[in-house]
Design a protein around this motif. Structure first.
Motif, PDB file in Angstrom:
ATOM      1  N   LEU A 109       0.798  -1.223   0.000  1.00 25.90           N
ATOM      2  CA  LEU A 109       0.000   0.000   0.000  1.00 25.90           C
ATOM      3  C   LEU A 109       0.832   1.275   0.000  1.00 25.90           C
ATOM      4  O   LEU A 109       0.289   2.362   0.071  1.00 25.90           O
ATOM      5  CB  LEU A 109      -0.927   0.006   1.228  1.00 25.90           C
ATOM      6  N   ILE A 110       2.144   1.140  -0.082  1.00 26.47           N
ATOM      7  CA  ILE A 110       3.018   2.309  -0.035  1.00 26.47           C
ATOM      8  C   ILE A 110       3.865   2.349  -1.298  1.00 26.47           C
ATOM      9  O   ILE A 110       4.470   1.358  -1.687  1.00 26.47           O
ATOM     10  CB  ILE A 110       3.945   2.270   1.198  1.00 26.47           C
ATOM     11  N   GLN A 111       3.883   3.512  -1.915  1.00 24.31           N
ATOM     12  CA  GLN A 111       4.732   3.722  -3.089  1.00 24.31           C
ATOM     13  C   GLN A 111       5.680   4.883  -2.799  1.00 24.31           C
ATOM     14  O   GLN A 111       5.274   5.890  -2.217  1.00 24.31           O
ATOM     15  CB  GLN A 111       3.901   4.074  -4.314  1.00 24.31           C
ATOM     16  N   VAL A 112       6.934   4.705  -3.196  1.00 30.60           N
ATOM     17  CA  VAL A 112       7.908   5.776  -3.060  1.00 30.60           C
ATOM     18  C   VAL A 112       7.967   6.488  -4.400  1.00 30.60           C
ATOM     19  O   VAL A 112       8.233   5.885  -5.427  1.00 30.60           O
ATOM     20  CB  VAL A 112       9.302   5.233  -2.683  1.00 30.60           C
ATOM     21  N   ARG A 113       7.697   7.762  -4.346  1.00 29.00           N
ATOM     22  CA  ARG A 113       7.819   8.605  -5.544  1.00 29.00           C
ATOM     23  C   ARG A 113       8.883   9.648  -5.260  1.00 29.00           C
ATOM     24  O   ARG A 113       9.336   9.783  -4.133  1.00 29.00           O
ATOM     25  CB  ARG A 113       6.477   9.256  -5.857  1.00 29.00           C
ATOM     26  N   GLU A 114       9.238  10.384  -6.243  1.00 34.18           N
ATOM     27  CA  GLU A 114      10.301  11.370  -6.064  1.00 34.18           C
ATOM     28  C   GLU A 114       9.988  12.304  -4.898  1.00 34.18           C
ATOM     29  O   GLU A 114       9.061  13.111  -4.967  1.00 34.18           O
ATOM     30  CB  GLU A 114      10.470  12.189  -7.350  1.00 34.18           C
ATOM     31  N   TYR A 115      10.711  12.132  -3.812  1.00 33.84           N
ATOM     32  CA  TYR A 115      10.599  12.945  -2.605  1.00 33.84           C
ATOM     33  C   TYR A 115       9.215  12.913  -1.959  1.00 33.84           C
ATOM     34  O   TYR A 115       8.765  13.896  -1.391  1.00 33.84           O
ATOM     35  CB  TYR A 115      11.033  14.384  -2.869  1.00 33.84           C
TER      36      TYR A 115
END
Length: 55
Positions: free
Chosen positions: A21-27
């Motif tokens: 359920l967690i996505q890392v996007r730019e900053y």
């Protein structure tokens, strides 16, 4: 979920979420909070304690 200003966006929380359920996007981190089961796995995995539950 509250992401504190010192989050380094390392992705540890995203890597351990059992429901993905967690996505890392730019900053930034993107949470699908409406599907979260409050297991706290992501909070425990954060090496710098940059995550906490929202009241």
């Amino acid at each position: 979920m509250i992401v504190k200003e010192w989050c380094s966006f390392c992705g540890e929380c995203a890597g351990v979420c059992p429901r993905n359920l967690i996505q890392v996007r730019e900053y930034s981190l993107v949470f699908k909070e409406d599907e979260c089961r409050d297991c706290d796995t992501c909070i425990k995995a954060c090496p710098i304690n940059a995550l906490e539950k929202e009241d």
